[in-house]
Design a protein around this motif. Structure first.
Motif, PDB file in Angstrom:
ATOM      1  N   ALA A  56      84.786  22.974 -13.234  1.00 41.49           N
ATOM      2  CA  ALA A  56      83.451  22.396 -13.403  1.00 41.49           C
ATOM      3  C   ALA A  56      82.378  23.449 -13.166  1.00 41.49           C
ATOM      4  O   ALA A  56      81.362  23.495 -13.874  1.00 41.49           O
ATOM      5  N   ALA A  57      82.590  24.310 -12.183  1.00 44.41           N
ATOM      6  CA  ALA A  57      81.624  25.376 -11.901  1.00 44.41           C
ATOM      7  C   ALA A  57      81.552  26.359 -13.062  1.00 44.41           C
ATOM      8  O   ALA A  57      80.465  26.788 -13.465  1.00 44.41           O
ATOM      9  N   ARG A  58      82.698  26.701 -13.613  1.00 40.11           N
ATOM     10  CA  ARG A  58      82.726  27.638 -14.743  1.00 40.11           C
ATOM     11  C   ARG A  58      81.988  27.063 -15.947  1.00 40.11           C
ATOM     12  O   ARG A  58      81.215  27.759 -16.615  1.00 40.11           O
ATOM     13  N   GLN A  59      82.191  25.780 -16.230  1.00 36.53           N
ATOM     14  CA  GLN A  59      81.494  25.142 -17.345  1.00 36.53           C
ATOM     15  C   GLN A  59      79.991  25.083 -17.091  1.00 36.53           C
ATOM     16  O   GLN A  59      79.184  25.321 -18.001  1.00 36.53           O
ATOM     17  N   ALA A  60      79.609  24.782 -15.850  1.00 35.78           N
ATOM     18  CA  ALA A  60      78.186  24.708 -15.511  1.00 35.78           C
ATOM     19  C   ALA A  60      77.510  26.067 -15.652  1.00 35.78           C
ATOM     20  O   ALA A  60      76.350  26.162 -16.076  1.00 35.78           O
ATOM     21  N   VAL A  61      78.225  27.123 -15.296  1.00 36.53           N
ATOM     22  CA  VAL A  61      77.690  28.478 -15.430  1.00 36.53           C
ATOM     23  C   VAL A  61      77.375  28.786 -16.894  1.00 36.53           C
ATOM     24  O   VAL A  61      76.292  29.280 -17.231  1.00 36.53           O
ATOM     25  N   LEU A  62      78.316  28.486 -17.772  1.00 37.77           N
ATOM     26  CA  LEU A  62      78.105  28.774 -19.191  1.00 37.77           C
ATOM     27  C   LEU A  62      76.963  27.938 -19.755  1.00 37.77           C
ATOM     28  O   LEU A  62      76.114  28.445 -20.504  1.00 37.77           O
ATOM     29  N   LEU A  63      76.912  26.667 -19.387  1.00 36.15           N
ATOM     30  CA  LEU A  63      75.831  25.804 -19.862  1.00 36.15           C
ATOM     31  C   LEU A  63      74.471  26.285 -19.370  1.00 36.15           C
ATOM     32  O   LEU A  63      73.464  26.163 -20.070  1.00 36.15           O
ATOM     33  N   THR A  64      74.435  26.841 -18.167  1.00 38.55           N
ATOM     34  CA  THR A  64      73.173  27.357 -17.633  1.00 38.55           C
ATOM     35  C   THR A  64      72.670  28.522 -18.474  1.00 38.55           C
ATOM     36  O   THR A  64      71.473  28.618 -18.775  1.00 38.55           O
ATOM     37  N   TYR A  65      73.575  29.408 -18.861  1.00 36.36           N
ATOM     38  CA  TYR A  65      73.165  30.512 -19.738  1.00 36.36           C
ATOM     39  C   TYR A  65      72.649  29.971 -21.066  1.00 36.36           C
ATOM     40  O   TYR A  65      71.586  30.376 -21.553  1.00 36.36           O
ATOM     41  N   ILE A  66      73.390  29.043 -21.659  1.00 30.89           N
ATOM     42  CA  ILE A  66      72.996  28.497 -22.961  1.00 30.89           C
ATOM     43  C   ILE A  66      71.662  27.770 -22.857  1.00 30.89           C
ATOM     44  O   ILE A  66      70.776  27.932 -23.710  1.00 30.89           O
ATOM     45  N   LEU A  67      71.488  26.968 -21.820  1.00 33.92           N
ATOM     46  CA  LEU A  67      70.258  26.201 -21.632  1.00 33.92           C
ATOM     47  C   LEU A  67      69.041  27.103 -21.490  1.00 33.92           C
ATOM     48  O   LEU A  67      67.967  26.812 -22.027  1.00 33.92           O
ATOM     49  N   ASN A  68      69.204  28.217 -20.788  1.00 32.08           N
ATOM     50  CA  ASN A  68      68.082  29.116 -20.541  1.00 32.08           C
ATOM     51  C   ASN A  68      67.743  29.996 -21.738  1.00 32.08           C
ATOM     52  O   ASN A  68      66.711  30.669 -21.734  1.00 32.08           O
ATOM     53  N   ALA A  69      68.607  30.003 -22.737  1.00 31.91           N
ATOM     54  CA  ALA A  69      68.371  30.803 -23.950  1.00 31.91           C
ATOM     55  C   ALA A  69      68.160  32.277 -23.620  1.00 31.91           C
ATOM     56  O   ALA A  69      67.304  32.953 -24.198  1.00 31.91           O
ATOM     57  N   GLY A  70      68.940  32.767 -22.678  1.00 30.99           N
ATOM     58  CA  GLY A  70      68.830  34.162 -22.274  1.00 30.99           C
ATOM     59  C   GLY A  70      68.670  34.286 -20.775  1.00 30.99           C
ATOM     60  O   GLY A  70      68.679  33.301 -20.044  1.00 30.99           O
ATOM     61  N   THR A  71      68.489  35.508 -20.314  1.00 34.54           N
ATOM     62  CA  THR A  71      68.505  35.779 -18.875  1.00 34.54           C
ATOM     63  C   THR A  71      67.151  36.115 -18.276  1.00 34.54           C
ATOM     64  O   THR A  71      66.989  36.085 -17.058  1.00 34.54           O
ATOM     65  N   GLY A  72      66.183  36.469 -19.094  1.00 30.38           N
ATOM     66  CA  GLY A  72      64.899  36.925 -18.571  1.00 30.38           C
ATOM     67  C   GLY A  72      64.872  38.404 -18.255  1.00 30.38           C
ATOM     68  O   GLY A  72      63.832  38.944 -17.869  1.00 30.38           O
ATOM     69  N   TYR A  73      65.994  39.077 -18.427  1.00 32.13           N
ATOM     70  CA  TYR A  73      66.058  40.520 -18.171  1.00 32.13           C
ATOM     71  C   TYR A  73      65.258  41.270 -19.235  1.00 32.13           C
ATOM     72  O   TYR A  73      65.329  40.964 -20.420  1.00 32.13           O
ATOM     73  N   GLY A  74      64.494  42.261 -18.786  1.00 32.28           N
ATOM     74  CA  GLY A  74      63.721  43.071 -19.709  1.00 32.28           C
ATOM     75  C   GLY A  74      62.415  42.446 -20.150  1.00 32.28           C
ATOM     76  O   GLY A  74      61.809  42.887 -21.133  1.00 32.28           O
TER      77      GLY A  74
END
Length: 235
Positions: A56-74
């Protein structure tokens, strides 16, 4: 999915991700049960419930990346070691492959949560962990240490991990005067790639050997240089 518009994610990239990961609106409902914390740039992090297991944690991690549409880096106004990585289906696939290689690390999530620790997903496709006891703390050095896909923040002097996680995320920094959180997580994600490439046996041995070499002979730990010295707070 407001972040898709906010950060200008390309429609073709979004379509590729939705198709490849079989994403629907219902996919994100599993995040609804989690506490959401927002950083200064509007990026969302989610606190993993104590009852959640590694999958469940692994799935939530991936969904968080997808939801945010990127990381904000740069983002504008920050100095980084690398150019920003575009939000694409290929990047999501890379993260899933890294997660698969580091799947052993997700097995620790429930135990950490049930012994006073706090675990949060991040926009970088990693878990940020503040342990709740001395055993957890012994695995973290300097500002924090990567173990597979888990970024263990150094908990020395921290009595309330849940509150500290919120403070870190809402401030956008690991600590007062510390590195920018988006930059630091980019640095740590490269370490996660190193773990995926070398595995849980070779990575610690190789890292410690490199650390010893740099201290005895001088110079920089090559693992840290590869992950970005400025991003990691070494410069």
């Amino acid at each position: 999915m407001a972040n898709i518009d906010r950060y200008g994610a390309g429609p073709h990239a979004v379509a590729d991700i939705v198709r490849a990961q079989r994403i629907t609106r219902d996919s994100f409902r599993r995040l609804d049960a989690m506490e959401q914390i927002t950083d200064p740039d509007g990026k969302s992090y989610f606190v993993i419930p104590r009852t959640a297991g590694g999958d469940a944690a692994r799935q939530a991690v991936l969904l968080t990346y997808i939801l945010n549409a990127g990381t904000g880096y740069g983002r504008p106004g920050t100095r980084t070691d690398f150019p920003a990585t575009p939000y694409t289906g290929a990047e999501v696939h890379r993260i899933t492959q890294r997660q698969r290689a580091n799947r052993w690390s997700y097995a620790a999530v429930r135990g950490i949560c049930n012994t006073g620790g706090t675990v949060a997903t991040t926009p970088n496709g990693l878990l940020m962990v503040l342990g709740g006891n001395r055993v957890h703390g012994s695995f973290s050095h300097r500002g924090g240490t990567m173990w597979g896909d888990l970024f263990l923040v150094n908990t020395r002097g921290i009595s309330d991990p849940a509150r500290r996680v919120r403070e870190i995320i809402e401030s956008g920094r690991l600590g007062q005067g510390g590195p920018d959180l988006a930059c630091l997580l980019h640095h740590e994600e490269i370490h996660a790639q190193q773990w995926a490439a070398l595995g849980p046996m070779r990575m610690p041995a190789r890292y410690l050997a490199e650390e010893a070499r740099s201290r005895v002979l001088g110079g920089v730990n090559n693992f840290e240089e590869e992950a970005g010295l400025r991003d990691g707070g070494y410069r």
